[in-house]
Every structure is written in C-alpha cells, then in structure tokens.
Scaffold this motif. Structure first.
Motif, mmCIF file in Angstrom:
data_model
loop_
_atom_site.group_PDB
_atom_site.id
_atom_site.type_symbol
_atom_site.label_atom_id
_atom_site.label_comp_id
_atom_site.label_asym_id
_atom_site.label_seq_id
_atom_site.Cartn_x
_atom_site.Cartn_y
_atom_site.Cartn_z
ATOM 1 N N CYS A 104 8.684 -9.279 1.715
ATOM 2 C CA CYS A 104 8.629 -8.321 0.634
ATOM 3 C C CYS A 104 6.624 -8.252 -0.200
ATOM 4 C CB CYS A 104 9.604 -8.865 -0.572
ATOM 5 S SG CYS A 104 9.083 -10.734 -1.150
ATOM 6 N N HIS A 105 7.114 -7.759 -1.141
ATOM 7 C CA HIS A 105 5.450 -8.211 -1.686
ATOM 8 C C HIS A 105 4.793 -9.319 -2.196
ATOM 9 C CE1 HIS A 105 4.275 -3.739 -1.387
ATOM 10 N NE2 HIS A 105 5.393 -3.211 -1.176
ATOM 11 N N GLU A 106 6.213 -9.392 -2.463
ATOM 12 C CA GLU A 106 5.356 -11.024 -3.431
ATOM 13 C C GLU A 106 5.667 -12.539 -2.361
ATOM 14 O OE1 GLU A 106 7.839 -8.385 -6.122
ATOM 15 O OE2 GLU A 106 8.012 -9.333 -4.414
ATOM 16 N N GLU A 107 5.491 -11.572 -1.140
ATOM 17 C CA GLU A 107 6.250 -12.688 0.043
ATOM 18 C C GLU A 107 5.138 -12.267 1.020
ATOM 19 O OE1 GLU A 107 10.338 -14.270 0.985
ATOM 20 O OE2 GLU A 107 9.435 -13.274 2.467
ATOM 21 N N LEU A 108 4.039 -11.598 0.710
ATOM 22 C CA LEU A 108 2.651 -10.796 1.209
ATOM 23 C C LEU A 108 2.014 -11.728 0.730
ATOM 24 C CD1 LEU A 108 1.129 -9.751 3.385
ATOM 25 C CD2 LEU A 108 1.747 -7.387 2.170
ATOM 26 N N GLU A 109 1.561 -11.159 -0.631
ATOM 27 C CA GLU A 109 0.822 -11.417 -2.032
ATOM 28 C C GLU A 109 0.075 -13.378 -1.701
ATOM 29 O OE1 GLU A 109 1.565 -10.721 -5.260
ATOM 30 O OE2 GLU A 109 1.793 -8.531 -5.141
ATOM 31 N N ARG A 110 1.478 -14.474 -1.583
ATOM 32 C CA ARG A 110 1.615 -15.548 -1.251
ATOM 33 C C ARG A 110 0.687 -15.579 0.045
ATOM 34 N NH1 ARG A 110 6.307 -19.711 -0.810
ATOM 35 N NH2 ARG A 110 5.070 -21.793 -0.879
ATOM 36 N N ALA A 111 1.674 -15.157 0.848
ATOM 37 C CA ALA A 111 1.118 -15.475 2.087
ATOM 38 C C ALA A 111 -0.773 -15.671 2.589
ATOM 39 C CB ALA A 111 1.977 -15.149 2.797
ATOM 40 N N LEU A 112 -1.540 -14.015 1.738
ATOM 41 C CA LEU A 112 -2.466 -13.933 1.316
ATOM 42 C C LEU A 112 -3.503 -14.949 1.555
ATOM 43 C CD1 LEU A 112 -2.266 -9.584 1.717
ATOM 44 C CD2 LEU A 112 -2.725 -11.143 3.668
ATOM 45 N N ALA A 120 3.695 -11.669 9.555
ATOM 46 C CA ALA A 120 4.450 -10.940 10.422
ATOM 47 C C ALA A 120 5.681 -10.361 9.321
ATOM 48 C CB ALA A 120 5.599 -12.203 10.930
ATOM 49 N N LEU A 121 6.028 -9.292 9.571
ATOM 50 C CA LEU A 121 6.854 -8.286 8.274
ATOM 51 C C LEU A 121 8.343 -8.598 9.207
ATOM 52 C CD1 LEU A 121 7.707 -6.774 6.326
ATOM 53 C CD2 LEU A 121 7.161 -5.029 7.084
ATOM 54 N N GLY A 122 9.527 -8.419 9.051
ATOM 55 C CA GLY A 122 10.640 -8.517 9.327
ATOM 56 C C GLY A 122 11.716 -8.753 8.178
ATOM 57 N N PRO A 123 12.990 -7.955 8.652
ATOM 58 C CA PRO A 123 13.656 -7.282 9.549
ATOM 59 C C PRO A 123 13.205 -6.421 9.532
ATOM 60 C CG PRO A 123 15.492 -7.695 8.737
ATOM 61 C CD PRO A 123 14.483 -8.869 7.945
ATOM 62 N N VAL A 124 12.786 -5.425 10.675
ATOM 63 C CA VAL A 124 11.952 -4.279 10.645
ATOM 64 C C VAL A 124 13.337 -3.249 10.640
ATOM 65 C CG1 VAL A 124 11.131 -1.780 11.877
ATOM 66 C CG2 VAL A 124 9.485 -4.231 11.723
ATOM 67 N N TRP A 125 14.585 -3.948 11.854
ATOM 68 C CA TRP A 125 15.730 -2.869 11.739
ATOM 69 C C TRP A 125 16.530 -4.727 11.792
ATOM 70 C CZ3 TRP A 125 12.067 -1.075 15.117
ATOM 71 C CH2 TRP A 125 12.199 0.403 14.709
ATOM 72 N N PRO A 136 17.020 -5.018 6.382
ATOM 73 C CA PRO A 136 16.207 -3.720 7.360
ATOM 74 C C PRO A 136 14.552 -3.019 6.357
ATOM 75 C CG PRO A 136 18.508 -3.643 7.820
ATOM 76 C CD PRO A 136 18.232 -4.215 6.419
ATOM 77 N N GLN A 137 13.352 -3.847 6.861
ATOM 78 C CA GLN A 137 12.421 -3.125 6.104
ATOM 79 C C GLN A 137 11.494 -1.848 6.001
ATOM 80 O OE1 GLN A 137 10.956 -5.403 3.519
ATOM 81 N NE2 GLN A 137 13.012 -6.154 4.067
ATOM 82 N N GLY A 138 11.922 -1.181 7.763
ATOM 83 C CA GLY A 138 12.183 -0.290 8.236
ATOM 84 C C GLY A 138 10.618 0.278 9.001
ATOM 85 N N VAL A 139 10.167 0.571 9.353
ATOM 86 C CA VAL A 139 8.871 0.974 10.081
ATOM 87 C C VAL A 139 8.002 1.871 9.503
ATOM 88 C CG1 VAL A 139 8.163 2.539 12.359
ATOM 89 C CG2 VAL A 139 10.210 1.688 12.480
ATOM 90 N N GLU A 140 8.316 2.890 8.431
ATOM 91 C CA GLU A 140 7.771 2.863 6.995
ATOM 92 C C GLU A 140 6.918 2.105 6.220
ATOM 93 O OE1 GLU A 140 10.682 3.958 8.014
ATOM 94 O OE2 GLU A 140 9.888 5.823 8.033
ATOM 95 N N LYS A 141 7.817 0.519 5.943
ATOM 96 C CA LYS A 141 6.838 -0.382 5.555
ATOM 97 C C LYS A 141 5.672 -1.199 6.640
ATOM 98 C CE LYS A 141 8.436 -3.687 2.458
ATOM 99 N NZ LYS A 141 9.639 -4.445 1.417
ATOM 100 N N LEU A 142 5.569 -0.993 7.936
ATOM 101 C CA LEU A 142 4.358 -1.691 8.527
ATOM 102 C C LEU A 142 3.794 -0.913 8.530
ATOM 103 C CD1 LEU A 142 6.414 -1.280 12.140
ATOM 104 C CD2 LEU A 142 5.819 -3.346 10.497
ATOM 105 N N GLY A 143 3.437 0.188 8.084
ATOM 106 C CA GLY A 143 1.743 1.182 7.696
ATOM 107 C C GLY A 143 2.357 1.449 6.483
ATOM 108 N N GLU A 144 2.363 0.702 5.339
ATOM 109 C CA GLU A 144 2.267 0.117 3.656
ATOM 110 C C GLU A 144 1.290 -1.295 4.417
ATOM 111 O OE1 GLU A 144 3.967 -0.998 -0.238
ATOM 112 O OE2 GLU A 144 5.585 -0.073 0.994
ATOM 113 N N TRP A 145 2.306 -2.203 5.178
ATOM 114 C CA TRP A 145 1.433 -3.860 5.478
ATOM 115 C C TRP A 145 0.388 -4.115 5.689
ATOM 116 C CZ3 TRP A 145 5.576 -4.601 1.774
ATOM 117 C CH2 TRP A 145 5.600 -5.647 2.170
ATOM 118 N N LYS A 146 -0.423 -2.789 6.990
ATOM 119 C CA LYS A 146 -1.192 -2.375 7.021
ATOM 120 C C LYS A 146 -2.423 -2.262 6.110
ATOM 121 C CE LYS A 146 -3.753 -3.018 11.284
ATOM 122 N NZ LYS A 146 -4.179 -4.974 11.298
#
Length: 201
Positions: A104-112, A120-125, A136-146
């Motif tokens: 999730c966004h909070e975990e991404l902010e912490r990781a960075l 890593a982002l998951g689970p995608v499915w 499931p986070q979905g394929v679209e979220k990969l683009g957002e994370w990138k």
C-alpha cells in the motif's frame, strides 16, 4: 552482474532449488526458509550461497540479514515487519543490498525512506501460498508504483504465472517473481527456459 537485468525471480524454500534453477539459467533467486532450527537454517544458507556461486546466481536471502552478513550473502529481502527490528545501519555498513515488500502507499513511503535496491509490490493477483493481509493489487497499480519510484527497480509478485508475466512487465514492473510456477511444476528446469523466453522480449 546486474541481478535485475534478468526479468524473472524465483522464490524457493530449499537450497537445492538454487542448484537446479541456477543450472537451468535462472540468475536471480530468493531463498525463503521458515521455522528451521538455527544450525539447519545456517546450513541451508551456506549451501544456497555455494550453489549460487557455482552458477553465477545473485542469491537473495529472505529476512535473515544477520546470517547474510555472517555467511557472505550480498542481497536480502525484508518484509514490512522485518523493518521494525532490522539494523539498517549495520546492514548498509556490511554492504548488503536490500529489497523491500510493499502492499500500500504507506508501506511504499516507509520503504523508500530506507533507499532500497528494489521495491516489490504484491500480491498482484490472489495467491494461496501465503496468507496476505492485503487483497490483489492489480496490474494497474504496477504502473502507479513505477511512476512513484522512478528508476528504482520494481518487482511484481503474487499469483504470477508464465502467461501473466508479460502483462506485469508491460505495466511497469522490471521483474516478476513467482514461487509455485517453479517449485510446484513437473518440469522446473523447463519452466526456467520458458520464463527466459517469455520475459526476454
């Protein structure tokens, strides 16, 4: 070698898989072992390290950063709960490269804040291999994370099959990770060849 130059990333639960998949051509493999007594755990790490050296594999050890430092494993993967107790200054001083799981966004902010070597982002499915607190986070979220992490490598994990892997790469992932696609397949070595072909375009 640049570990993430290879676009797929098997996760295995026994050092012998590092030997088998490494011999077949996998060059970036995570060893994720749980619930072993310390002597057996250390033996697994040492065997995996030696197999990795034999096959020019970049070995990633899940969780056990102290063992990685002691046994000469250069890459670790940490979950969010591991960040609560990991000694990041010691990890960086020891030269370890680090991947961090996010959901999730909070975990991404912490990781960075830890300047990881990949996220890593998951689970995608949906995945049945591991009980997840997140759906499931979905394929679209990969683009957002990138878009959020820029040039930092992004690993997609969770429910990824050979057929789904190109979708993740097209959406923005730099690498796709899988467990059962290799360790539960009747022909794991054949799967490595197939994933090499599917992710090399």
């Amino acid at each position: 070698m640049n570990a993430l130059a290879q676009k797929f990333y098997p996760v295995v639960d026994d050092a012998r898989w590092v030997n088998r998949l490494g011999a077949a051509g996998a060059r970036f493999i995570q060893l994720r072992v749980k619930d072993l007594p310390e002597p057996e755990l250390r033996a697994q790490v040492r065997a995996a390290r030696d197999y990795a050296a034999k096959h020019d594999v970049c070995l990633v050890l899940n969780d056990f950063w102290q063992l990685a430092l002691e046994e000469g494993v250069s890459y670790i993967h940490l979950g969010q709960e591991d960040l609560d107790t990991a000694d990041m200054p010691a990890i960086r001083k020891g030269g370890l490269r680090v991947g961090i799981s996010t959901h999730c966004h909070e975990e991404l902010e912490r990781a960075l804040t830890f300047a990881p070597d990949y996220v890593a982002l998951g689970p995608v499915w949906e995945t049945r291999l591991k009980k997840m607190a997140f759906g499931p986070q979905g394929v679209e979220k990969l683009g957002e994370w990138k878009r959020l992490i820029g040039s930092m490598p992004l690993v997609a994990i969770g429910g990824i099959t050979l057929q789904r892997a190109p979708l993740c790469l097209a959406a923005g992932a730099d690498c796709v990770s899988a467990v059962s696609a290799f360790t539960q397949h009747a022909d794991p070595e054949g799967q490595v060849k197939a994933w090499l072909a599917a992710t090399s375009v």
